[in-house]
Enzyme design. Structure first.
Site, PDB file in Angstrom:
ATOM      1  N   ASN A   1       0.404  -1.147  -0.049  1.00 45.41           N
ATOM      2  CA  ASN A   1       0.112  -0.452  -0.379  1.00 45.41           C
ATOM      3  C   ASN A   1       0.689   1.765  -0.081  1.00 45.41           C
ATOM      4  O   ASN A   1       1.321   2.133  -0.353  1.00 45.41           O
ATOM      5  CB  ASN A   1      -0.875   0.143   1.103  1.00 45.41           C
ATOM      6  CG  ASN A   1      -0.525   0.111   2.130  1.00 45.41           C
ATOM      7  OD1 ASN A   1       1.012   0.099   2.724  1.00 45.41           O
ATOM      8  ND2 ASN A   1      -1.012   0.573   3.891  1.00 45.41           N
TER       9      ASN A   1
ATOM     10  N   LYS B   1      11.690  -8.159   2.237  1.00 47.41           N
ATOM     11  CA  LYS B   1      10.801  -9.064   1.473  1.00 47.41           C
ATOM     12  C   LYS B   1      10.444  -7.613   1.055  1.00 47.41           C
ATOM     13  O   LYS B   1       9.449  -7.445   1.908  1.00 47.41           O
ATOM     14  CB  LYS B   1      10.679  -9.974   2.174  1.00 47.41           C
ATOM     15  CG  LYS B   1      10.158 -11.477   1.469  1.00 47.41           C
ATOM     16  CD  LYS B   1       8.250 -11.399   0.259  1.00 47.41           C
ATOM     17  CE  LYS B   1       7.375 -10.525   1.104  1.00 47.41           C
ATOM     18  NZ  LYS B   1       6.505 -10.194   0.059  1.00 47.41           N
TER      19      LYS B   1
ATOM     20  N   PRO C   1       6.822  -6.696  -1.274  1.00 44.86           N
ATOM     21  CA  PRO C   1       6.172  -6.556  -2.304  1.00 44.86           C
ATOM     22  C   PRO C   1       6.394  -7.045  -3.609  1.00 44.86           C
ATOM     23  O   PRO C   1       6.721  -6.115  -4.264  1.00 44.86           O
ATOM     24  CB  PRO C   1       4.601  -5.331  -2.554  1.00 44.86           C
ATOM     25  CG  PRO C   1       5.594  -4.197  -1.780  1.00 44.86           C
ATOM     26  CD  PRO C   1       6.764  -4.774  -1.322  1.00 44.86           C
TER      27      PRO C   1
ATOM     28  N   GLY D   1       1.344  -5.641   7.961  1.00 43.12           N
ATOM     29  CA  GLY D   1       0.463  -6.868   7.030  1.00 43.12           C
ATOM     30  C   GLY D   1      -0.974  -6.762   7.697  1.00 43.12           C
ATOM     31  O   GLY D   1      -0.662  -6.610   8.345  1.00 43.12           O
TER      32      GLY D   1
ATOM     33  N   GLU E   1       3.067  -4.942  12.771  1.00 40.19           N
ATOM     34  CA  GLU E   1       1.986  -3.448  12.372  1.00 40.19           C
ATOM     35  C   GLU E   1       0.954  -4.328  11.423  1.00 40.19           C
ATOM     36  O   GLU E   1       0.983  -4.069  10.107  1.00 40.19           O
ATOM     37  CB  GLU E   1       2.807  -2.196  11.841  1.00 40.19           C
ATOM     38  CG  GLU E   1       3.715  -1.565  12.344  1.00 40.19           C
ATOM     39  CD  GLU E   1       3.728  -0.646  13.336  1.00 40.19           C
ATOM     40  OE1 GLU E   1       2.346  -0.588  13.499  1.00 40.19           O
ATOM     41  OE2 GLU E   1       4.648  -0.254  13.915  1.00 40.19           O
TER      42      GLU E   1
ATOM     43  N   CYS F   1      -3.674   0.944   6.599  1.00 42.14           N
ATOM     44  CA  CYS F   1      -3.955   0.503   7.833  1.00 42.14           C
ATOM     45  C   CYS F   1      -5.013   1.830   8.812  1.00 42.14           C
ATOM     46  O   CYS F   1      -5.858   1.283   9.587  1.00 42.14           O
ATOM     47  CB  CYS F   1      -2.954  -0.248   8.894  1.00 42.14           C
ATOM     48  SG  CYS F   1      -1.949   0.673   8.995  1.00 42.14           S
TER      49      CYS F   1
ATOM     50  N   GLU G   1     -11.031  -5.591   8.450  1.00 38.57           N
ATOM     51  CA  GLU G   1     -10.779  -4.798   8.000  1.00 38.57           C
ATOM     52  C   GLU G   1     -11.520  -4.564   5.960  1.00 38.57           C
ATOM     53  O   GLU G   1     -10.900  -5.242   5.409  1.00 38.57           O
ATOM     54  CB  GLU G   1      -8.865  -4.553   7.803  1.00 38.57           C
ATOM     55  CG  GLU G   1      -8.693  -3.447   7.119  1.00 38.57           C
ATOM     56  CD  GLU G   1      -7.068  -3.648   7.432  1.00 38.57           C
ATOM     57  OE1 GLU G   1      -6.786  -4.667   7.653  1.00 38.57           O
ATOM     58  OE2 GLU G   1      -6.342  -2.289   7.884  1.00 38.57           O
TER      59      GLU G   1
ATOM     60  N   GLU H   1       6.553   1.457  14.965  1.00 42.65           N
ATOM     61  CA  GLU H   1       7.914   2.714  14.163  1.00 42.65           C
ATOM     62  C   GLU H   1       7.316   3.899  13.866  1.00 42.65           C
ATOM     63  O   GLU H   1       6.252   4.648  14.718  1.00 42.65           O
ATOM     64  CB  GLU H   1       7.241   2.230  12.972  1.00 42.65           C
ATOM     65  CG  GLU H   1       7.468   0.129  12.831  1.00 42.65           C
ATOM     66  CD  GLU H   1       7.314  -0.097  11.367  1.00 42.65           C
ATOM     67  OE1 GLU H   1       6.345   0.338  10.737  1.00 42.65           O
ATOM     68  OE2 GLU H   1       7.952  -1.227  11.141  1.00 42.65           O
TER      69      GLU H   1
HETATM   70  P1  NAD Z   1      -2.055 -10.913   2.553  1.00 36.48           P
HETATM   71  O1  NAD Z   1      -1.853 -11.530   4.790  1.00 36.48           O
HETATM   72  O2  NAD Z   1      -2.083 -11.707   2.172  1.00 36.48           O
HETATM   73  O3  NAD Z   1      -1.142  -9.606   2.388  1.00 36.48           O
HETATM   74  C1  NAD Z   1      -0.043  -8.560   3.643  1.00 36.48           C
HETATM   75  C2  NAD Z   1       1.106  -8.480   3.582  1.00 36.48           C
HETATM   76  O4  NAD Z   1       1.933  -9.385   3.309  1.00 36.48           O
HETATM   77  C3  NAD Z   1       1.577  -8.689   1.315  1.00 36.48           C
HETATM   78  O5  NAD Z   1       2.677  -8.068   0.816  1.00 36.48           O
HETATM   79  C4  NAD Z   1       2.436 -10.070   1.698  1.00 36.48           C
HETATM   80  O6  NAD Z   1       3.016 -10.205   0.394  1.00 36.48           O
HETATM   81  C5  NAD Z   1       2.420 -10.283   2.889  1.00 36.48           C
HETATM   82  N1  NAD Z   1       2.976 -11.872   3.163  1.00 36.48           N
HETATM   83  C6  NAD Z   1       1.311 -12.553   2.961  1.00 36.48           C
HETATM   84  N2  NAD Z   1       1.900 -14.082   3.391  1.00 36.48           N
HETATM   85  C7  NAD Z   1       3.010 -13.462   3.964  1.00 36.48           C
HETATM   86  C8  NAD Z   1       3.456 -14.503   4.701  1.00 36.48           C
HETATM   87  N3  NAD Z   1       3.471 -15.532   5.099  1.00 36.48           N
HETATM   88  N4  NAD Z   1       5.377 -14.347   5.053  1.00 36.48           N
HETATM   89  C9  NAD Z   1       5.284 -13.192   4.672  1.00 36.48           C
HETATM   90  N5  NAD Z   1       4.424 -12.328   4.545  1.00 36.48           N
HETATM   91  C10 NAD Z   1       3.513 -12.193   3.651  1.00 36.48           C
HETATM   92  O7  NAD Z   1      -2.903  -9.765   2.212  1.00 36.48           O
HETATM   93  P2  NAD Z   1      -3.248  -8.839   0.840  1.00 36.48           P
HETATM   94  O8  NAD Z   1      -4.478  -8.893   0.181  1.00 36.48           O
HETATM   95  O9  NAD Z   1      -1.829  -8.874  -0.097  1.00 36.48           O
HETATM   96  O10 NAD Z   1      -3.865  -7.347   1.509  1.00 36.48           O
HETATM   97  C11 NAD Z   1      -4.785  -6.955   2.162  1.00 36.48           C
HETATM   98  C12 NAD Z   1      -4.754  -7.095   3.452  1.00 36.48           C
HETATM   99  O11 NAD Z   1      -3.616  -6.888   4.484  1.00 36.48           O
HETATM  100  C13 NAD Z   1      -5.801  -6.107   3.906  1.00 36.48           C
HETATM  101  O12 NAD Z   1      -6.988  -6.419   5.059  1.00 36.48           O
HETATM  102  C14 NAD Z   1      -4.905  -5.321   5.442  1.00 36.48           C
HETATM  103  O13 NAD Z   1      -6.003  -5.687   6.576  1.00 36.48           O
HETATM  104  C15 NAD Z   1      -3.636  -6.018   4.976  1.00 36.48           C
HETATM  105  N6  NAD Z   1      -2.819  -5.204   4.462  1.00 36.48           N
HETATM  106  C16 NAD Z   1      -2.201  -4.295   6.056  1.00 36.48           C
HETATM  107  C17 NAD Z   1      -1.643  -3.482   6.300  1.00 36.48           C
HETATM  108  C18 NAD Z   1      -0.920  -2.321   6.631  1.00 36.48           C
HETATM  109  O14 NAD Z   1      -0.288  -0.601   6.577  1.00 36.48           O
HETATM  110  N7  NAD Z   1      -0.748  -2.545   7.959  1.00 36.48           N
HETATM  111  C19 NAD Z   1      -1.213  -2.955   4.106  1.00 36.48           C
HETATM  112  C20 NAD Z   1      -1.178  -4.156   3.268  1.00 36.48           C
HETATM  113  C21 NAD Z   1      -1.833  -4.942   3.230  1.00 36.48           C
END
Ligand code: NAD
Length: 475
Positions: free
Chosen positions: A151, A174, A176, A227, A249, A283, A380, A457
């Site tokens: 994001n 790592k 995105p 994430g 976070e 977020c 969320e 952070e």
């Molecule tokens: P997701 O949970 O699949 O992925 C979120 C991030 O985590 C991605 O960058 C992904 O590459 C990474 N990720 C996923 N599985 C992982 C693992 N096993 N090990 C390490 N990294 C991993 O979700 P998404 O579809 O990409 O995003 C949607 C959801 O993610 C949202 O609903 C939101 O809750 C969350 N999100 C939060 C933030 C934030 O700033 N807190 C940012 C992006 C996404």
């Protein structure tokens, strides 16, 4: 102008050893615009060895010199801000002006941590006997594994990498896979500024394979993840199993409480800006709008007017105020949340549909009187949906604000100092912003409580996460 992205390991850009690549898609057009190299276990092993060597070099570089190199990286980013902003917009979707703000905030955050590098003080503790010297020193925790989301493709990285570099740690990021080119620009800026080889390494690939490998590897001493809560819990468990320091976070579900005495102009303007920034994929995006009964209809009407007037389009197009959602998963998720909210009794006051059939565009959406059981009131949504509900008393509003397991950001508008102070105390949230949008500055802590995560952070707390305290007692 979009470039393919390689891995950066031990000071060199290279493809993955298995030769595999992942496609990168422009969310505004759904076209494949490039590729990113996929790291194999061999590559990850080399990244870990590089980070181990890098740590032994970087920890000995005096803080003043580390700070100077970091500031040089910020200067490079600023020189290239237009090019990097375009990359962010193309690969992530956000409007160009937001992307430019992200590049500038990235440079500023990195500079803040550069200054903090020179201030990681220990302390002297009065001793119980003559001639005893007791003191603490702050030492870098060691090589770090950092996992960042799409994001804010580069801002999320500096919140981790710059804090780590300031503390004297090496890092494997790592980044995105969906938005790899702008992170590569950031890492290039660090390399060109003089960060020694092995100190910052950049990998992409299968997220779960990479996190399992890195978190369990004995060389890695610290894990930082941004994430979703679901993934964060898995990674925190793995970090716990291997006794690694961890900063998490995670997701949020911010309440925005507007009292009847509020400055309505400020509330409508502030909250609509914050809601639809980055198409709601933030977020700390306000999600549950809790409006005091007597001003409910007026607020909804004015908020809808703002939402409906937002120009949605390709992030690169002049005049665009909101871009597409970042990927197909988000589009499908938002569609499902909206259908469910309507099925459970919510009223769509504006939006509620995908725009066109090419590009992941979705209308800025306002749903009034959403049921408390609607999925989006509990999970969320991470998208351009505002759910608006009336409340009667202070206690009702606080009870709803604190109802969910999330506790990241909360917003409130009231002209009563007494209510503002009571809210500050009552909200179960890592960050509370009252009567303005005051969150997410380099010098202020950013973090959640409950299921929204562990640690902060930003601010002085940001560098603390990368330092350990050693106590020395000497006669
Ligand atoms: P997701 O949970 O699949 O992925 C979120 C991030 O985590 C991605 O960058 C992904 O590459 C990474 N990720 C996923 N599985 C992982 C693992 N096993 N090990 C390490 N990294 C991993 O979700 P998404 O579809 O990409 O995003 C949607 C959801 O993610 C949202 O609903 C939101 O809750 C969350 N999100 C939060 C933030 C934030 O700033 N807190 C940012 C992006 C996404």
């Amino acid at each position: 102008m979009y470039q393919d992205t390689l891995l950066y390991i031990d000071g060199s850009w290279r493809g993955g050893s298995a030769g595999e690549m992942i496609a990168v898609i422009n969310p505004a057009t759904e076209e494949v615009i490039g590729t990113v190299a996929k790291a194999s276990e061999v590559d990850l092993g080399e990244a870990v060895s590089a980070a181990q060597r890098g740590f032994s070099v970087w920890r000995k570089v005096p803080a003043l010199d580390r700070a100077q190199i970091m500031r040089r990286a910020s200067a490079i980013l600023r020189e290239r801000e237009d090019r990097i902003a375009r990359l962010i917009s193309i690969e992530q979707g956000k409007p160009l002006y937001e992307a430019l703000n992200e590049v500038r905030a990235t440079a500023e955050t990195n500079n803040w941590f550069a200054e903090e590098a020179t201030r990681s003080y220990g302390r002297v503790i009065p001793a119980r006997g003559e001639g005893i010297h007791q003191f603490t020193v702050r030492e870098p925790v060691g090589p770090v594994a950092a996992f960042t989301p799409w994001n804010f493709p580069i801002l999320q990285i500096v919140c981790k990498v710059s804090a780590a570099l300031a503390a004297g740690c090496s890092v494997i990021v790592k980044a995105p896979e969906e938005t790899p080119a702008s992170p590569a620009e950031l890492v290039s800026a660090f390399a060109e500024a003089g960060v020694p080889r092995g100190v910052v390494n950049l990998v992409f690939g299968e997220p779960s394979e990479i996190s399992e490998y890195l978190i369990s590897h004995p060389v890695i001493r610290k894990v930082s993840f941004t994430g979703s809560t679901a993934v964060g819990k898995q990674l925190a468990s793995l970090a716990g199993l291997h006794m690694k320091r961890a900063t998490m976070e995670l997701g949020g579900h911010a309440p925005a409480i507007v009292f009847s005495d509020a400055d309505l102009d400020a509330a409508v303007t502030g909250l609509s800006t914050q809601k639809f920034k980055n198409a709601g994929q933030v977020c700390i995006s306000p999600t549950r709008f809790l409006i005091q009964e007597s001003i409910f209809e007026t607020f909804v009407e004015r908020f809808v007017e703002k939402a409906a007037s937002i120009e949605v389009g390709d992030g690169l197009a002049a005049g665009t105020r909101m871009g597409p959602l970042a990927n197909k998963r988000r589009l499908e998720a938002i569609d499902a949340y909206v259908s469910d909210a309507v099925k459970t009794g919510g009223e769509i006051r504006t939006g509620g549909k995908r725009i066109g059939n090419q590009g992941y565009f979705y209308e800025p959406t306002v749903i009034a009187n959403a049921s408390i059981d609607a999925l989006a009131m509990n999970e969320e949504p991470f998208g351009p949906i505002a759910l608006v509900r009336p409340f009667r008393t202070f206690d009702d509003a606080v009870a709803e604000a604190n109802r969910l397991p999330y506790g990241l950001a909360a917003y409130a508008y009231t002209q009563s100092g007494k209510i503002a102070a009571a809210l500050g105390a009552a909200l179960e949230s890592g960050m509370v912003s009252i009567n303005h949008l005051g969150l997410s500055l380099p010098e202020t802590p950013f973090g959640g409580v409950k299921d929204s995560g562990v640690g902060s952070e930003g601010g002085t707390e940001g560098i603390d996460a990368y330092l350990s305290t050693k106590f020395i007692s000497q006669v």
